[in-house]
Design an enzyme around this catalytic site. Structure first.
Site, PDB file in Angstrom:
ATOM      1  N   GLY A  11      21.566 -33.629  22.525  1.00 53.09           N
ATOM      2  CA  GLY A  11      20.949 -32.706  21.877  1.00 53.09           C
ATOM      3  C   GLY A  11      21.298 -32.308  20.329  1.00 53.09           C
ATOM      4  O   GLY A  11      20.994 -31.118  20.006  1.00 53.09           O
ATOM      5  N   SER A  12      21.803 -33.229  19.458  1.00 52.60           N
ATOM      6  CA  SER A  12      22.076 -32.880  18.281  1.00 52.60           C
ATOM      7  C   SER A  12      20.815 -32.707  17.406  1.00 52.60           C
ATOM      8  O   SER A  12      20.763 -31.713  16.540  1.00 52.60           O
ATOM      9  CB  SER A  12      23.151 -33.866  17.542  1.00 52.60           C
ATOM     10  OG  SER A  12      22.275 -35.254  17.408  1.00 52.60           O
ATOM     11  N   MET A  85      14.258 -38.876  27.184  1.00 55.15           N
ATOM     12  CA  MET A  85      14.379 -40.456  27.673  1.00 55.15           C
ATOM     13  C   MET A  85      13.476 -40.685  28.855  1.00 55.15           C
ATOM     14  O   MET A  85      13.569 -42.028  28.960  1.00 55.15           O
ATOM     15  CB  MET A  85      15.955 -40.836  27.967  1.00 55.15           C
ATOM     16  CG  MET A  85      16.695 -40.565  26.922  1.00 55.15           C
ATOM     17  SD  MET A  85      16.412 -41.452  25.409  1.00 55.15           S
ATOM     18  CE  MET A  85      16.713 -43.238  26.108  1.00 55.15           C
ATOM     19  N   ASN A 102       7.832 -36.962  18.577  1.00 51.52           N
ATOM     20  CA  ASN A 102       9.015 -37.567  19.149  1.00 51.52           C
ATOM     21  C   ASN A 102       9.741 -38.035  17.773  1.00 51.52           C
ATOM     22  O   ASN A 102       8.977 -38.315  16.620  1.00 51.52           O
ATOM     23  CB  ASN A 102       8.561 -38.845  19.871  1.00 51.52           C
ATOM     24  CG  ASN A 102       9.843 -39.698  20.297  1.00 51.52           C
ATOM     25  OD1 ASN A 102      10.733 -39.116  20.862  1.00 51.52           O
ATOM     26  ND2 ASN A 102       9.885 -40.920  20.087  1.00 51.52           N
ATOM     27  N   HIS A 104      12.256 -41.239  16.692  1.00 48.86           N
ATOM     28  CA  HIS A 104      12.574 -42.477  17.339  1.00 48.86           C
ATOM     29  C   HIS A 104      13.740 -43.073  16.309  1.00 48.86           C
ATOM     30  O   HIS A 104      13.233 -43.010  15.146  1.00 48.86           O
ATOM     31  CB  HIS A 104      11.383 -43.573  17.531  1.00 48.86           C
ATOM     32  CG  HIS A 104      11.768 -44.775  17.977  1.00 48.86           C
ATOM     33  ND1 HIS A 104      12.015 -45.071  19.246  1.00 48.86           N
ATOM     34  CD2 HIS A 104      11.885 -45.894  17.334  1.00 48.86           C
ATOM     35  CE1 HIS A 104      12.312 -46.362  19.509  1.00 48.86           C
ATOM     36  NE2 HIS A 104      12.307 -46.794  18.282  1.00 48.86           N
ATOM     37  N   ASP A 140       5.794 -45.407  21.733  1.00 47.83           N
ATOM     38  CA  ASP A 140       6.479 -45.595  20.422  1.00 47.83           C
ATOM     39  C   ASP A 140       5.443 -46.216  19.371  1.00 47.83           C
ATOM     40  O   ASP A 140       5.918 -46.792  18.441  1.00 47.83           O
ATOM     41  CB  ASP A 140       7.691 -46.461  20.747  1.00 47.83           C
ATOM     42  CG  ASP A 140       8.861 -45.620  21.037  1.00 47.83           C
ATOM     43  OD1 ASP A 140       8.916 -44.536  21.183  1.00 47.83           O
ATOM     44  OD2 ASP A 140       9.682 -46.417  21.717  1.00 47.83           O
ATOM     45  N   GLN A 168      20.130 -38.874   9.194  1.00 47.82           N
ATOM     46  CA  GLN A 168      18.789 -38.729   8.532  1.00 47.82           C
ATOM     47  C   GLN A 168      17.673 -38.092   9.657  1.00 47.82           C
ATOM     48  O   GLN A 168      16.714 -37.558   9.243  1.00 47.82           O
ATOM     49  CB  GLN A 168      18.216 -40.151   8.293  1.00 47.82           C
ATOM     50  CG  GLN A 168      18.989 -40.948   7.060  1.00 47.82           C
ATOM     51  CD  GLN A 168      19.137 -39.794   5.860  1.00 47.82           C
ATOM     52  OE1 GLN A 168      18.397 -39.257   5.512  1.00 47.82           O
ATOM     53  NE2 GLN A 168      20.590 -39.621   5.408  1.00 47.82           N
TER      54      GLN A 168
HETATM   55  N1  NHR Z   1       5.903 -41.270  26.371  1.00 51.35           N
HETATM   56  C1  NHR Z   1       4.765 -41.739  25.912  1.00 51.35           C
HETATM   57  N2  NHR Z   1       3.708 -41.764  26.722  1.00 51.35           N
HETATM   58  N3  NHR Z   1       4.654 -42.135  24.784  1.00 51.35           N
HETATM   59  C2  NHR Z   1       5.789 -42.132  23.739  1.00 51.35           C
HETATM   60  O1  NHR Z   1       5.486 -42.646  22.502  1.00 51.35           O
HETATM   61  C3  NHR Z   1       6.875 -41.684  24.203  1.00 51.35           C
HETATM   62  C4  NHR Z   1       7.036 -41.247  25.588  1.00 51.35           C
HETATM   63  C5  NHR Z   1       8.140 -40.929  26.046  1.00 51.35           C
HETATM   64  C6  NHR Z   1       9.369 -40.834  25.488  1.00 51.35           C
HETATM   65  C7  NHR Z   1      10.471 -41.514  23.409  1.00 51.35           C
HETATM   66  C8  NHR Z   1      10.777 -42.812  23.232  1.00 51.35           C
HETATM   67  C9  NHR Z   1      11.910 -43.378  22.171  1.00 51.35           C
HETATM   68  O2  NHR Z   1      11.942 -42.809  21.012  1.00 51.35           O
HETATM   69  C10 NHR Z   1       9.114 -41.116  24.066  1.00 51.35           C
HETATM   70  C11 NHR Z   1       8.212 -41.631  23.404  1.00 51.35           C
HETATM   71  C12 NHR Z   1      12.443 -43.668  26.776  1.00 51.35           C
HETATM   72  C13 NHR Z   1      11.892 -44.824  27.025  1.00 51.35           C
HETATM   73  C14 NHR Z   1      12.455 -45.477  28.351  1.00 51.35           C
HETATM   74  O3  NHR Z   1      12.103 -46.571  28.365  1.00 51.35           O
HETATM   75  C15 NHR Z   1      11.226 -45.475  25.800  1.00 51.35           C
HETATM   76  C16 NHR Z   1      11.057 -44.869  24.857  1.00 51.35           C
HETATM   77  C17 NHR Z   1      11.276 -43.455  24.495  1.00 51.35           C
HETATM   78  C18 NHR Z   1      12.093 -42.880  25.582  1.00 51.35           C
HETATM   79  N4  NHR Z   1      12.575 -44.677  29.308  1.00 51.35           N
HETATM   80  C19 NHR Z   1      13.175 -45.151  30.608  1.00 51.35           C
HETATM   81  C20 NHR Z   1      12.092 -44.924  31.657  1.00 51.35           C
HETATM   82  O4  NHR Z   1      11.900 -45.362  32.536  1.00 51.35           O
HETATM   83  C21 NHR Z   1      14.516 -44.618  31.191  1.00 51.35           C
HETATM   84  C22 NHR Z   1      15.583 -44.725  30.264  1.00 51.35           C
HETATM   85  C23 NHR Z   1      16.976 -43.895  30.644  1.00 51.35           C
HETATM   86  O5  NHR Z   1      16.643 -43.051  31.334  1.00 51.35           O
HETATM   87  O6  NHR Z   1      17.820 -44.027  29.923  1.00 51.35           O
HETATM   88  O7  NHR Z   1      11.300 -43.771  31.539  1.00 51.35           O
HETATM   89  O8  NHR Z   1      12.584 -44.353  22.125  1.00 51.35           O
HETATM   90  C1  GAR Z   2      18.455 -39.722  18.855  1.00 49.47           C
HETATM   91  O1  GAR Z   2      19.213 -40.671  18.155  1.00 49.47           O
HETATM   92  C2  GAR Z   2      17.098 -39.995  19.129  1.00 49.47           C
HETATM   93  O2  GAR Z   2      16.615 -40.474  18.213  1.00 49.47           O
HETATM   94  C3  GAR Z   2      17.291 -41.101  20.397  1.00 49.47           C
HETATM   95  O3  GAR Z   2      18.413 -40.739  20.977  1.00 49.47           O
HETATM   96  C4  GAR Z   2      19.299 -39.755  20.310  1.00 49.47           C
HETATM   97  C5  GAR Z   2      19.358 -38.583  20.923  1.00 49.47           C
HETATM   98  O4  GAR Z   2      20.571 -37.760  20.264  1.00 49.47           O
HETATM   99  N1  GAR Z   2      16.054 -40.910  21.014  1.00 49.47           N
HETATM  100  C6  GAR Z   2      15.547 -42.082  21.927  1.00 49.47           C
HETATM  101  O5  GAR Z   2      16.359 -43.101  21.731  1.00 49.47           O
HETATM  102  C7  GAR Z   2      14.521 -41.841  22.749  1.00 49.47           C
HETATM  103  N2  GAR Z   2      14.515 -42.776  23.530  1.00 49.47           N
HETATM  104  P1  GAR Z   2      20.648 -36.162  20.286  1.00 49.47           P
HETATM  105  O6  GAR Z   2      20.274 -35.958  21.962  1.00 49.47           O
HETATM  106  O7  GAR Z   2      21.788 -35.947  19.843  1.00 49.47           O
HETATM  107  O8  GAR Z   2      19.398 -35.755  19.553  1.00 49.47           O
END
Ligand code: NHR
Ligand code: GAR
Length: 213
Positions: A11-12, A85, A102, A104, A140, A168
């Site tokens: 949660g940073s 996530m 979001n 990324h 993404d 950043q």
């Molecule tokens: N959902 C949609 N439809 N579109 C996007 O652009 C999204 C989204 C949900 C989350 C964040 C994204 C990132 O910044 C995000 C963007 C999780 C995964 C993933 O594969 C991929 C991308 C992002 C977040 N998650 C696994 C799953 O099965 C679980 C992984 C885990 O729990 O550690 O959902 O990177």
């Molecule tokens: C951050 O680096 C964020 O960009 C990334 O996870 C970290 C969360 O840190 N997000 C993802 O990878 C989404 N799939 P935080 O909980 O300290 O903000």
């Protein structure tokens, strides 16, 4: 302007948003993980929290429906994924179209998905960074709002590189939310980003610097 923040862990980024003095009422922080450290941080800052545990639901549609119900109770103008996530279903994303963003940890469209810093190191890129984007059903690839670039330095590992990027993230995420709250930022119907009042080009980042640079 009212916002709901979705987290999964530390949660940073959420904390950076809550502490940025934004003209935003943070109505609730919602985590899909009951043990997310960010929940304690939010409570300590006086922000309401909720948990919608994805493991309690059969399938993504059921989880997303419960998540949407928790969100809609707060009637937010903006829903913020801050280290959230779980991939979200198309129907969920469409419900919040234009008000779902979001952060990324990569310079999209490079390195979508997970483990971005390890993949950037393996690819040998000299510049890495982070991206704030509107969320679309496809993961993404949504319209880009703002990015920050950092150099990849000799001797970097995942920890050092992710820390440089995270610093950043904590700058550009509050910036994007401020633009949205001020009514300067919106998603156009054609899927492009409209940002009002942008000034001229800033400095360039060159990495590595040439000799003598
Ligand atoms: N959902 C949609 N439809 N579109 C996007 O652009 C999204 C989204 C949900 C989350 C964040 C994204 C990132 O910044 C995000 C963007 C999780 C995964 C993933 O594969 C991929 C991308 C992002 C977040 N998650 C696994 C799953 O099965 C679980 C992984 C885990 O729990 O550690 O959902 O990177
Ligand atoms: C951050 O680096 C964020 O960009 C990334 O996870 C970290 C969360 O840190 N997000 C993802 O990878 C989404 N799939 P935080 O909980 O300290 O903000």
């Amino acid at each position: 302007m009212r916002a709901v923040v979705l987290i999964s862990g530390r949660g940073s980024n959420m904390e950076a948003l809550l502490q940025a003095g934004l003209p935003v009422e943070f109505a609730c922080v919602i985590s899909n993980r009951p043990d997310a450290k960010g929940l304690e941080v939010a409570r300590s800052l006086g922000v309401a929290t909720a948990v919608v545990d994805h493991r309690q639901y059969h399938g993504r549609e059921a989880f997303d429906a419960a998540l949407a119900a928790a969100i809609d109770g707060h009637a937010p103008d903006l829903v913020i994924l801050a280290g959230f996530m779980r991939v979200l279903t198309e129907s969920f994303v469409r419900r919040y179209q234009g008000r779902l963003i979001n952060i990324h940890p990569a310079l999209l469209p490079a390195f979508p998905g997970l483990h971005t810093h390890a993949r950037a190191l393996a690819a040998g890129v000299r510049v890495h960074g982070c991206t704030v984007h509107f969320v679309t059903p496809e993961v993404d690839v949504g319209p880009i709002i703002v990015q920050a670039a950092v150099p990849v330095l000799a001797g970097d590992d995942e920890a050092s590189l992710s820390a440089r990027v995270l610093a950043q993230e904590h700058r550009i995420f509050p910036l994007a939310v401020r633009w949205f709250a001020e009514g300067r930022l919106r998603l156009r119907d054609d899927g492009t980003v409209a940002l009002a009042g942008q000034s001229g080009a800033g400095p360039a980042l060159i990495s590595p610097l040439p000799d003598g640079g």
